[in-house]
Design a protein around this motif. Structure first.
Motif, mmCIF file in Angstrom:
data_model
loop_
_atom_site.group_PDB
_atom_site.id
_atom_site.type_symbol
_atom_site.label_atom_id
_atom_site.label_comp_id
_atom_site.label_asym_id
_atom_site.label_seq_id
_atom_site.Cartn_x
_atom_site.Cartn_y
_atom_site.Cartn_z
ATOM 1 N N MET A 1 45.844 36.984 50.652
ATOM 2 C CA MET A 1 46.441 36.780 49.502
ATOM 3 C C MET A 1 46.324 35.010 49.017
ATOM 4 S SD MET A 1 47.342 39.220 47.913
ATOM 5 C CE MET A 1 47.838 41.218 48.370
ATOM 6 N N GLY A 2 46.460 34.325 49.909
ATOM 7 C CA GLY A 2 46.382 33.017 49.649
ATOM 8 C C GLY A 2 45.284 32.466 49.019
ATOM 9 N N ILE A 3 44.108 32.919 49.348
ATOM 10 C CA ILE A 3 42.792 32.417 48.745
ATOM 11 C C ILE A 3 42.801 33.381 47.203
ATOM 12 C CG2 ILE A 3 40.188 32.834 49.022
ATOM 13 C CD1 ILE A 3 41.123 30.907 50.611
ATOM 14 N N THR A 4 43.189 34.608 47.432
ATOM 15 C CA THR A 4 43.274 35.209 45.984
ATOM 16 C C THR A 4 44.171 34.516 44.865
ATOM 17 O OG1 THR A 4 42.996 37.207 47.387
ATOM 18 C CG2 THR A 4 43.609 37.459 44.911
ATOM 19 N N VAL A 5 45.275 33.790 45.505
ATOM 20 C CA VAL A 5 46.055 33.104 44.460
ATOM 21 C C VAL A 5 45.174 31.988 43.930
ATOM 22 C CG1 VAL A 5 48.037 31.650 44.267
ATOM 23 C CG2 VAL A 5 48.187 33.822 45.603
ATOM 24 N N GLY A 6 44.359 31.181 44.656
ATOM 25 C CA GLY A 6 43.868 30.025 44.240
ATOM 26 C C GLY A 6 42.574 30.224 43.355
ATOM 27 N N GLU A 7 42.119 31.692 43.487
ATOM 28 C CA GLU A 7 40.854 32.139 42.719
ATOM 29 C C GLU A 7 41.297 32.936 41.628
ATOM 30 O OE1 GLU A 7 38.103 33.932 45.225
ATOM 31 O OE2 GLU A 7 37.551 31.950 46.245
ATOM 32 N N ALA A 8 42.480 33.275 41.320
ATOM 33 C CA ALA A 8 42.719 34.047 40.185
ATOM 34 C C ALA A 8 43.057 33.388 38.915
ATOM 35 C CB ALA A 8 44.092 35.026 40.662
ATOM 36 N N GLN A 9 42.561 34.025 37.803
ATOM 37 C CA GLN A 9 42.742 33.346 36.405
ATOM 38 C C GLN A 9 44.419 33.025 35.937
ATOM 39 O OE1 GLN A 9 40.265 35.170 33.774
ATOM 40 N NE2 GLN A 9 38.307 34.458 34.544
ATOM 41 N N ASN A 10 45.048 34.393 36.368
ATOM 42 C CA ASN A 10 46.552 34.277 36.128
ATOM 43 C C ASN A 10 47.100 34.852 37.338
ATOM 44 O OD1 ASN A 10 48.994 34.233 34.898
ATOM 45 N ND2 ASN A 10 48.540 35.871 33.275
ATOM 46 N N PRO A 11 47.580 34.166 38.282
ATOM 47 C CA PRO A 11 48.106 34.548 39.326
ATOM 48 C C PRO A 11 49.444 34.886 39.432
ATOM 49 C CG PRO A 11 47.722 31.998 39.644
ATOM 50 C CD PRO A 11 47.313 32.351 38.402
ATOM 51 N N CYS A 12 50.348 34.406 38.461
ATOM 52 C CA CYS A 12 51.609 34.923 38.284
ATOM 53 C C CYS A 12 51.482 36.348 37.612
ATOM 54 C CB CYS A 12 52.219 34.175 37.072
ATOM 55 S SG CYS A 12 52.865 32.599 37.369
ATOM 56 N N LYS A 13 50.702 37.089 37.091
ATOM 57 C CA LYS A 13 50.523 38.313 36.636
ATOM 58 C C LYS A 13 49.645 39.020 37.649
ATOM 59 C CE LYS A 13 48.861 41.180 32.743
ATOM 60 N NZ LYS A 13 48.333 41.035 31.616
ATOM 61 N N THR A 14 48.677 38.601 38.154
ATOM 62 C CA THR A 14 47.810 39.451 39.125
ATOM 63 C C THR A 14 48.243 39.692 40.335
ATOM 64 O OG1 THR A 14 46.720 37.573 39.667
ATOM 65 C CG2 THR A 14 45.735 38.918 37.926
ATOM 66 N N ILE A 15 48.974 38.573 41.038
ATOM 67 C CA ILE A 15 49.518 38.577 42.417
ATOM 68 C C ILE A 15 50.442 39.734 42.669
ATOM 69 C CG2 ILE A 15 50.422 37.379 44.332
ATOM 70 C CD1 ILE A 15 47.308 37.019 43.850
ATOM 71 N N PRO A 16 51.423 39.874 41.854
ATOM 72 C CA PRO A 16 52.565 41.024 41.911
ATOM 73 C C PRO A 16 51.843 42.431 42.105
ATOM 74 C CG PRO A 16 53.552 39.234 40.617
ATOM 75 C CD PRO A 16 51.838 38.744 40.693
#
Length: 139
Positions: A1-16
């Motif tokens: 998940m850590g790499i995904t957070v860095g590559e996501a455009q909107n991590p606050c919305k996509t990570i949950p």
């Protein structure tokens, strides 16, 4: 998940949204499969005792024991092929994550600068080539 957070455009919305299905996938694929194996394979099965003595061979898998107890001749081989495919998929994912982490370190100046070089659109060949050497180096 850590790499995904860095590559996501909107991590606050996509990570949950990514974490919630992950919990259910773990519950379905791992917990439910272990429960079903416990229901299928008896605790005093001679095949299970034989599998425990095999160590790390393919017949040591409880899934293979369950399919052989079901009497389907081809299914243990198919299951071993699927497990091999899953292992290749995990290796592919881990290589991507590791090369992205090394590339991030190199672009911040915390690793040799040559590792920040990319070919084509974002292909981190030097990072990927350096991974076996970093795994074999003494700590």
């Amino acid at each position: 998940m850590g790499i995904t957070v860095g590559e996501a455009q909107n991590p606050c919305k996509t990570i949950p949204r990514a974490i919630k299905p992950t919990f259910w996938r773990i519950m379905i694929f791992y917990v439910l499969s272990v429960f079903l194996l416990g229901m299928i394979v008896p605790y005093n099965s001679p095949e299970l005792a034989f599998a425990n003595k095999q160590g790390s061979k393919a017949s040591a898998s409880p899934f293979v024991v369950a399919t052989s107890l079901a009497g389907i001749k081809a299914l243990p081989g198919i299951l071993n092929g699927c497990i091999l495919l899953f292992v290749f998929s995990a290796v592919n994912s881990d290589l991507y994550i590791a090369s992205s982490a090394v590339y991030g370190l190199a672009s911040q100046g915390k690793a040799p600068r040559i590792l920040a070089h990319t070919y084509a659109p974002g292909f981190q060949s030097f990072c990927l080539a350096s991974l076996p050497f970093s795994a074999c180096s003494p700590s």
